[in-house]
Scaffold this motif. Structure first.
Motif, short mmCIF file in Angstrom:
data_model
loop_
_atom_site.label_atom_id
_atom_site.label_comp_id
_atom_site.label_asym_id
_atom_site.label_seq_id
_atom_site.Cartn_x
_atom_site.Cartn_y
_atom_site.Cartn_z
N LEU A 159 13.56 22.06 37.05
CA LEU A 159 14.59 21.86 36.03
C LEU A 159 14.74 20.39 35.70
N GLU A 160 14.76 19.55 36.72
CA GLU A 160 14.86 18.10 36.48
C GLU A 160 13.64 17.59 35.74
N TYR A 161 12.48 18.11 36.09
CA TYR A 161 11.25 17.75 35.38
C TYR A 161 11.38 18.09 33.90
N ALA A 162 11.84 19.29 33.60
CA ALA A 162 11.99 19.72 32.20
C ALA A 162 12.99 18.85 31.46
N GLU A 163 14.08 18.50 32.12
CA GLU A 163 15.08 17.63 31.50
C GLU A 163 14.46 16.28 31.13
N ASN A 164 13.63 15.73 32.02
CA ASN A 164 12.98 14.44 31.74
C ASN A 164 11.97 14.56 30.61
N VAL A 165 11.22 15.65 30.58
CA VAL A 165 10.28 15.87 29.47
C VAL A 165 11.03 15.89 28.15
N CYS A 166 12.14 16.59 28.11
CA CYS A 166 12.91 16.69 26.86
C CYS A 166 13.49 15.34 26.45
N ARG A 167 13.97 14.57 27.40
CA ARG A 167 14.47 13.22 27.08
C ARG A 167 13.36 12.37 26.47
N ALA A 168 12.17 12.48 27.03
CA ALA A 168 11.04 11.71 26.52
C ALA A 168 10.67 12.14 25.12
N VAL A 169 10.59 13.42 24.89
CA VAL A 169 10.21 13.95 23.57
C VAL A 169 11.18 13.45 22.51
N GLU A 170 12.45 13.42 22.84
CA GLU A 170 13.47 13.04 21.86
C GLU A 170 13.44 11.56 21.49
N THR A 171 12.72 10.74 22.25
CA THR A 171 12.61 9.32 21.89
C THR A 171 11.69 9.09 20.70
N GLY A 172 10.74 10.00 20.49
CA GLY A 172 9.79 9.84 19.40
C GLY A 172 8.63 8.93 19.71
N TYR A 173 8.50 8.47 20.94
CA TYR A 173 7.42 7.55 21.30
C TYR A 173 6.11 8.26 21.65
N PHE A 174 6.16 9.56 21.86
CA PHE A 174 4.99 10.26 22.40
C PHE A 174 4.38 11.19 21.36
N ARG A 175 3.04 11.21 21.31
CA ARG A 175 2.32 12.02 20.33
C ARG A 175 2.18 13.46 20.81
N PHE A 176 1.99 13.65 22.12
CA PHE A 176 1.94 15.01 22.66
C PHE A 176 2.34 15.00 24.12
N VAL A 177 2.66 16.18 24.64
CA VAL A 177 3.00 16.33 26.05
C VAL A 177 1.79 16.90 26.77
N ALA A 178 1.23 16.14 27.70
CA ALA A 178 0.09 16.60 28.48
C ALA A 178 0.55 17.58 29.56
N HIS A 179 -0.25 18.59 29.81
CA HIS A 179 0.02 19.64 30.82
C HIS A 179 1.52 19.86 31.05
N PRO A 180 2.23 20.34 30.03
CA PRO A 180 3.68 20.53 30.19
C PRO A 180 4.04 21.57 31.25
N ASP A 181 3.10 22.46 31.59
CA ASP A 181 3.35 23.50 32.58
C ASP A 181 2.77 23.17 33.94
N ILE A 182 2.57 21.88 34.22
CA ILE A 182 1.97 21.46 35.49
C ILE A 182 2.83 21.86 36.69
N MET A 183 4.10 22.15 36.46
CA MET A 183 4.99 22.56 37.55
C MET A 183 4.52 23.83 38.24
N PHE A 184 3.69 24.64 37.55
CA PHE A 184 3.20 25.89 38.14
C PHE A 184 2.17 25.64 39.24
N ILE A 185 1.82 24.39 39.48
CA ILE A 185 0.93 24.07 40.59
C ILE A 185 1.62 24.32 41.93
N ASN A 186 2.95 24.37 41.91
CA ASN A 186 3.73 24.63 43.11
C ASN A 186 3.82 26.13 43.39
N SER A 187 3.91 26.49 44.65
CA SER A 187 3.95 27.91 45.04
C SER A 187 5.38 28.43 45.05
N PHE A 188 5.97 28.54 43.84
CA PHE A 188 7.31 29.08 43.71
C PHE A 188 7.26 30.41 42.96
#
Length: 259
Positions: free
Chosen positions: A132-161
């Motif tokens: 959840l904290e990861y997602a919040e940080n991704v959204c904060r970054a996206v809203e700045t307008g500095y980034f062209r794309f989000v790399a591996h946005p679903d990388i959190m699935f690497i964890n065994s949850f």
């Protein structure tokens, strides 16, 4: 077959192989029209690891500039960096884009500062709360307008949850934010280069994950497939081709350029 890649790592990041020229030649041999370099960005005041020293940033950019005339009219080369988002570095992102004239920044949110102020790594999450904290940080970054794309946005699935309410909410937050801000999300081929293993939801690759990408498909988000290559031979390898096919199975229609 896609005719571009904007997620490319060279030897400079200290965990990849190949020079800028070797990648450009590989792109040319595979009929690519555009190649974006996106080595892990150094930060001026701290070494977060797995990236070039800050002192090498100038040579990295100069090396790409020197190659452009040689490949002009054959492969268009772009200068980029994959970089994490931290609020304290807002002026640094502006400096990279405006002063150093990078063509783009790709958000690669491996590390982030949690609500407790501690530096965390999403690939080593301790619980789904971290997602959840990861997602919040991704959204904060996206809203700045500095980034062209989000790399591996679903990388959190690497964890065994388990895919619990936190994971589901994290996916919803990222896809909603991308849709609202017309942000490109990257379906990352490097996840398919990793071995399948047993997770709570079955035997699968760590990412990309169908749960995330089917949600993205429902929201008509712009999606690009990125090789995330760490050696020239990976630029257009079987994993990259497989990722393109999987994107279509998820109901996505990948775009061919971030510009």
């Amino acid at each position: 077959m896609m005719t571009n890649n904007f997620h490319t790592h060279t030897f400079r990041c200290l965990h990849a192989y190949g020079t800028e020229r070797e990648y450009a030649l590989e792109a040319l041999c595979n009929g690519m029209e555009q190649l974006g370099f996106s080595d892990h960005a150094p930060f001026p005041d701290h070494d977060f690891g797995y990236r070039m020293p800050y002192s090498e940033l100038g040579e990295y950019l100069s090396a790409i500039d020197r190659l452009r005339p040689e490949f002009d009219g054959r492969v268009k080369l772009f200068k980029g960096l994959e970089i994490e988002f931290h609020q304290k570095y807002i002026d640094y992102y502006k400096y990279l884009l405006e002063e150093l004239e990078l063509d783009y920044l790709a958000l690669g949110e491996h590390m982030y500062f949690g609500s407790d102020g501690e530096l965390k790594n999403i690939v080593l999450a301790s619980s789904s709360d971290d997602c959840l904290e990861y997602a919040e940080n991704v959204c904060r970054a996206v809203e700045t307008g500095y980034f062209r794309f989000v790399a591996h946005p679903d990388i959190m699935f690497i964890n065994s949850f388990d895919i619990d309410k936190n994971i589901e909410e994290a996916c919803r937050m990222i896809t909603d934010c991308a849709a609202k801000n017309d942000m490109i999300l990257e379906l990352n081929a490097n996840g398919y280069r990793r071995q399948r293993k047993l997770y709570p939801d079955g035997i699968r690759y760590p990412y990309p994950h169908s749960f995330f990408w089917k949600m993205a498909a429902e929201k008509n988000i712009r999606v690009i497939v990125g090789s995330d290559c760490h050696a020239p031979a990976q630029l257009c390898d079987d994993s990259f081709v497989y990722a393109i096919r999987q994107a279509k199975k998820f109901g996505l229609e990948p775009i061919n350029s971030i510009f």
